[in-house]
Design an enzyme around this catalytic site. Structure first.
Site, short mmCIF file in Angstrom:
data_model
loop_
_atom_site.label_atom_id
_atom_site.label_comp_id
_atom_site.label_asym_id
_atom_site.label_seq_id
_atom_site.Cartn_x
_atom_site.Cartn_y
_atom_site.Cartn_z
N GLU A 51 -17.92 -55.65 17.34
CA GLU A 51 -18.05 -54.22 17.62
C GLU A 51 -17.10 -53.85 18.76
O GLU A 51 -17.04 -54.53 19.78
CB GLU A 51 -19.51 -53.90 17.97
CG GLU A 51 -19.76 -52.54 18.61
CD GLU A 51 -19.28 -51.35 17.79
OE1 GLU A 51 -19.56 -51.28 16.58
OE2 GLU A 51 -18.59 -50.48 18.38
N ARG A 70 -31.43 -41.12 15.48
CA ARG A 70 -30.51 -42.23 15.17
C ARG A 70 -30.57 -43.36 16.18
O ARG A 70 -30.62 -44.54 15.82
CB ARG A 70 -29.07 -41.71 15.17
CG ARG A 70 -28.71 -40.93 13.97
CD ARG A 70 -27.36 -40.27 14.17
NE ARG A 70 -27.04 -39.51 12.99
CZ ARG A 70 -26.23 -39.91 12.02
NH1 ARG A 70 -25.62 -41.06 12.11
NH2 ARG A 70 -26.01 -39.17 10.97
N ARG A 94 -24.37 -30.36 16.49
CA ARG A 94 -25.62 -31.13 16.30
C ARG A 94 -26.40 -31.07 17.60
O ARG A 94 -25.88 -31.42 18.66
CB ARG A 94 -25.29 -32.58 15.98
CG ARG A 94 -24.32 -32.70 14.85
CD ARG A 94 -23.69 -34.07 14.82
NE ARG A 94 -24.43 -34.98 13.97
CZ ARG A 94 -24.00 -36.19 13.67
NH1 ARG A 94 -22.89 -36.67 14.18
NH2 ARG A 94 -24.70 -36.96 12.89
N ASP A 108 -19.22 -45.92 5.59
CA ASP A 108 -18.20 -44.88 5.74
C ASP A 108 -16.78 -45.43 5.65
O ASP A 108 -15.85 -44.71 5.29
CB ASP A 108 -18.37 -44.17 7.10
CG ASP A 108 -19.43 -43.07 7.06
OD1 ASP A 108 -20.17 -42.99 6.05
OD2 ASP A 108 -19.52 -42.30 8.03
N ALA A 156 -25.46 -42.24 4.98
CA ALA A 156 -26.04 -43.50 5.45
C ALA A 156 -26.89 -44.13 4.34
O ALA A 156 -26.92 -45.36 4.19
CB ALA A 156 -26.88 -43.26 6.70
C1 LIG Z 1 -23.35 -34.20 11.03
C2 LIG Z 1 -23.71 -35.41 10.21
C3 LIG Z 1 -25.00 -35.53 9.70
C4 LIG Z 1 -25.35 -36.62 8.89
N1 LIG Z 1 -26.61 -36.71 8.40
C5 LIG Z 1 -26.93 -37.71 7.56
C6 LIG Z 1 -28.26 -37.81 7.02
O1 LIG Z 1 -29.14 -37.01 7.33
N2 LIG Z 1 -28.52 -38.83 6.15
C7 LIG Z 1 -27.57 -39.75 5.79
O2 LIG Z 1 -27.87 -40.65 4.97
N3 LIG Z 1 -26.32 -39.70 6.32
C8 LIG Z 1 -25.99 -38.72 7.18
N4 LIG Z 1 -24.73 -38.67 7.73
C9 LIG Z 1 -23.77 -39.74 7.40
C10 LIG Z 1 -24.02 -40.97 8.26
O3 LIG Z 1 -24.04 -40.59 9.63
C11 LIG Z 1 -22.93 -42.01 8.05
O4 LIG Z 1 -22.74 -42.22 6.67
C12 LIG Z 1 -23.31 -43.34 8.71
O5 LIG Z 1 -23.61 -43.16 10.08
C13 LIG Z 1 -22.17 -44.34 8.54
O6 LIG Z 1 -22.49 -45.53 9.24
P1 LIG Z 1 -21.40 -46.68 9.36
O7 LIG Z 1 -22.10 -47.79 10.06
O8 LIG Z 1 -20.78 -46.94 8.03
O9 LIG Z 1 -20.26 -46.08 10.29
P2 LIG Z 1 -20.32 -45.73 11.85
O10 LIG Z 1 -21.66 -45.23 12.23
O11 LIG Z 1 -19.15 -44.86 12.13
O12 LIG Z 1 -20.13 -47.13 12.57
C14 LIG Z 1 -18.88 -47.75 12.65
C15 LIG Z 1 -18.90 -48.76 13.79
O13 LIG Z 1 -17.67 -49.49 13.78
C16 LIG Z 1 -17.15 -49.56 15.09
N5 LIG Z 1 -15.69 -49.70 14.96
C17 LIG Z 1 -14.80 -48.76 14.56
N6 LIG Z 1 -13.55 -49.25 14.55
C18 LIG Z 1 -13.64 -50.55 14.95
C19 LIG Z 1 -12.69 -51.58 15.14
N7 LIG Z 1 -11.37 -51.41 14.90
N8 LIG Z 1 -13.12 -52.81 15.55
C20 LIG Z 1 -14.46 -53.03 15.79
N9 LIG Z 1 -15.41 -52.06 15.64
C21 LIG Z 1 -15.00 -50.84 15.22
C22 LIG Z 1 -17.60 -48.26 15.74
O14 LIG Z 1 -17.61 -48.35 17.16
C23 LIG Z 1 -19.00 -48.10 15.16
O15 LIG Z 1 -19.98 -48.77 15.93
C24 LIG Z 1 -24.38 -37.61 8.57
C25 LIG Z 1 -23.08 -37.51 9.11
C26 LIG Z 1 -22.75 -36.43 9.93
C27 LIG Z 1 -21.35 -36.35 10.49
#
Ligand SMILES: Cc1cc2nc3c(=O)[nH]c(=O)nc-3n(C[C@H](O)[C@H](O)[C@H](O)COP(=O)(O)OP(=O)(O)OC[C@H]3O[C@@H](n4cnc5c(N)ncnc54)[C@H](O)[C@@H]3O)c2cc1C
Length: 434
Positions: A38, A120, A204, A320, A333
């Site tokens: 991370e 969250r 938000r 994502d 998510a």
């Molecule tokens: C306004 C809003 C509301 C939402 N509401 C909902 C909801 O109600 N229900 C739902 O299902 N989804 C919702 N979503 C979508 C949801 O938030 C995302 O799909 C989800 O958080 C994605 O999680 P992730 O772990 O894939 O990515 P992220 O949460 O972006 O995590 C990525 C991680 O990777 C790390 N990282 C990045 N680059 C590097 C690198 N080069 N090296 C090492 N680490 C790195 C970051 O620091 C982070 O910790 C919402 C999104 C938004 C914007």
């Protein structure tokens, strides 16, 4: 789940957000060695709400029962029993009618109960507790820079601090601006690896429930509500066991996002009120309760650049990183958790002999997940336009909006994930048998 024997390969997970953490726990529960890298100094989530529909909650259970238990600890549902099947009561946000007298324009019903919302950061805290205490599986301050393949077939992860790690495969869970995605697509496709501004941004905010009830009355504040209007819409739902109201206010924006390097920019309450100037007193009152320093979140997605594949050799993407979406189906998510359920079950399949089989796992995962998740990205943009009366044909036709949203939500809600897992396992075994 499998017994005590550890599987003969190691996985590096890049990114410790919701996808990376649930994947790490799901793999640990299946005796698969993995390490999370991370970039931040600790696991972090923002102080905002997150909703999981019933299908996403079933996916949590399939990842690991204790992941579901972690969510249940922080989960909040609609307060009123009569609203248990209500996904959202949808209101005309422009109506000049006091909230307590305002009737819904329509109600979107969800067939199954079992979903809910959470704060969250609280959910992430619960997930962190599930990581094994006796093994150091999380490394912080590790920002991935590049990946090389060494002569023994292992992958070398090179981090920006100059350190190196090795693993048999890399799963990029590094979110919207995924570096793993860029590496996977290769240097000639870096432009294609970027998310685009969707032409929407969001504010938000969390508001103490007592204040929200004063503004909206208990029915609308303590249960999920959606406020439609021209070029903007807002969602309100309870989190933190009903102590807090989560407000997400979306705005359509024809301009470019001002700073591509930053997903969030500082805003003011006055700017939000200006964006929502065509809305009536109910939404305006809520905006008046927002802290004076809200953030504006640019919503970026992969709608214009859907990936041709979610893997290359032994590099794979989830969450994502693979299918960044706008959030208008409330499912980004949720589908990421589905990714984790499929990936972890395939990686634990007893037919795998060793690292040489990991590419077949990723190809099977890609086949199982890509079309559903890329459909979501497109459909989510459409959903926002419907709530904001931007479609020239449907416009403000509430029956038309309800029909289309219900049909689209059904695609998200009605996935039989157990059947998907079985199909994916059969495809994987057939690959090995061929
Ligand atoms: C306004 C809003 C509301 C939402 N509401 C909902 C909801 O109600 N229900 C739902 O299902 N989804 C919702 N979503 C979508 C949801 O938030 C995302 O799909 C989800 O958080 C994605 O999680 P992730 O772990 O894939 O990515 P992220 O949460 O972006 O995590 C990525 C991680 O990777 C790390 N990282 C990045 N680059 C590097 C690198 N080069 N090296 C090492 N680490 C790195 C970051 O620091 C982070 O910790 C919402 C999104 C938004 C914007």
């Amino acid at each position: 789940m499998s017994g005590q024997t550890r599987h003969p390969f190691t996985i590096a997970i890049v990114g410790g957000g919701i996808t990376g953490l649930t994947l790490a726990i799901a793999l640990q529960r299946r005796n698969i060695d993995c390490t999370v890298y991370e970039q931040a100094t600790s696991f972090k989530e923002i102080g905002a709400g997150l909703g999981f529909h019933a299908g996403a909650v079933r996916a949590l259970r399939l990842c690991a029962p204790d992941i579901l238990a972690a969510f249940e600890k922080v989960c909040t549902v609609n307060k009123w029993d009569s609203k248990r099947h209500v996904w959202f009561d949808v209101f005309d946000g422009t109506a000049d009618v006091p909230a307590r007298e305002l009737e819904p324009a329509f109600t979107i019903l969800q067939p199954q109960t079992g979903g809910g919302s959470c704060h969250r950061a609280r959910f992430l805290d619960e997930l962190v507790k599930l990581l094994p205490q006796d093994r150091d599986i999380a490394r912080f301050d590790k920002r991935l820079d590049s990946i090389e393949e060494s002569s023994d077939g292992k992958l070398r992860l090179l981090f920006c601090d100059g350190t190196v790690a090795t693993a048999d495969a890399v799963i990029g869970c590094d979110g919207i601006k995924s570096r793993t995605r860029e590496i996977m697509l290769g240097p000639d496709k870096v432009a294609q690896a970027k998310c685009d501004y969707s032409g929407k941004y969001a504010y938000r905010c969390l508001i103490p429930m007592a204040e929200a009830i004063e503004a909206l009355g208990e029915e609308k504040a303590a249960n999920t509500s959606l406020w439609m209007g021209p070029n903007c819409h807002a969602l309100t739902f309870p989190v933190s066991h009903g102590a807090t109201l989560n407000l997400v206010a979306f705005v359509s924006d024809d301009r470019q996002w001002p700073d591509q390097a930053r997903l969030t920019l500082p805003a003011t309450r006055q700017e939000i009120l200006r964006d929502f100037r065509e809305f009536g007193p109910n939404v305006s009152k809520l905006i008046g309760m927002i802290s004076d320093k809200p953030d504006r979140w640019g919503l970026f997605d992969l709608a214009e650049n859907p990936l041709p594949r979610y893997y290359r050799h032994k590099i794979c993407l989830a969450g994502d990183a693979a299918h960044a979406s706008t959030p208008h189906h409330g499912a980004g998510a949720g589908v990421s958790i589905e990714d984790v359920a499929v990936l972890s079950s395939l990686l634990a399949d007893p037919s795998l002999r060793g690292p040489e089989d990991l590419e077949a796992v990723f190809a099977t995962y890609d086949e199982s997940r890509r079309s559903r998740t890329q459909w979501l990205v497109q459909s989510s943009r459409r959903a926002a336009d419907l709530y904001e009366w931007r479609d020239v044909t449907v416009g403000k036709d509430y029956g038309g909006i309800l029909d289309e949203i219900t049909r689209r939500q059904a695609t998200i809600w009605n996935l039989d994930l157990e059947a998907e897992l079985e199909t994916a396992q059969t495809i994987l075994r057939n690959r090995f048998a061929a």
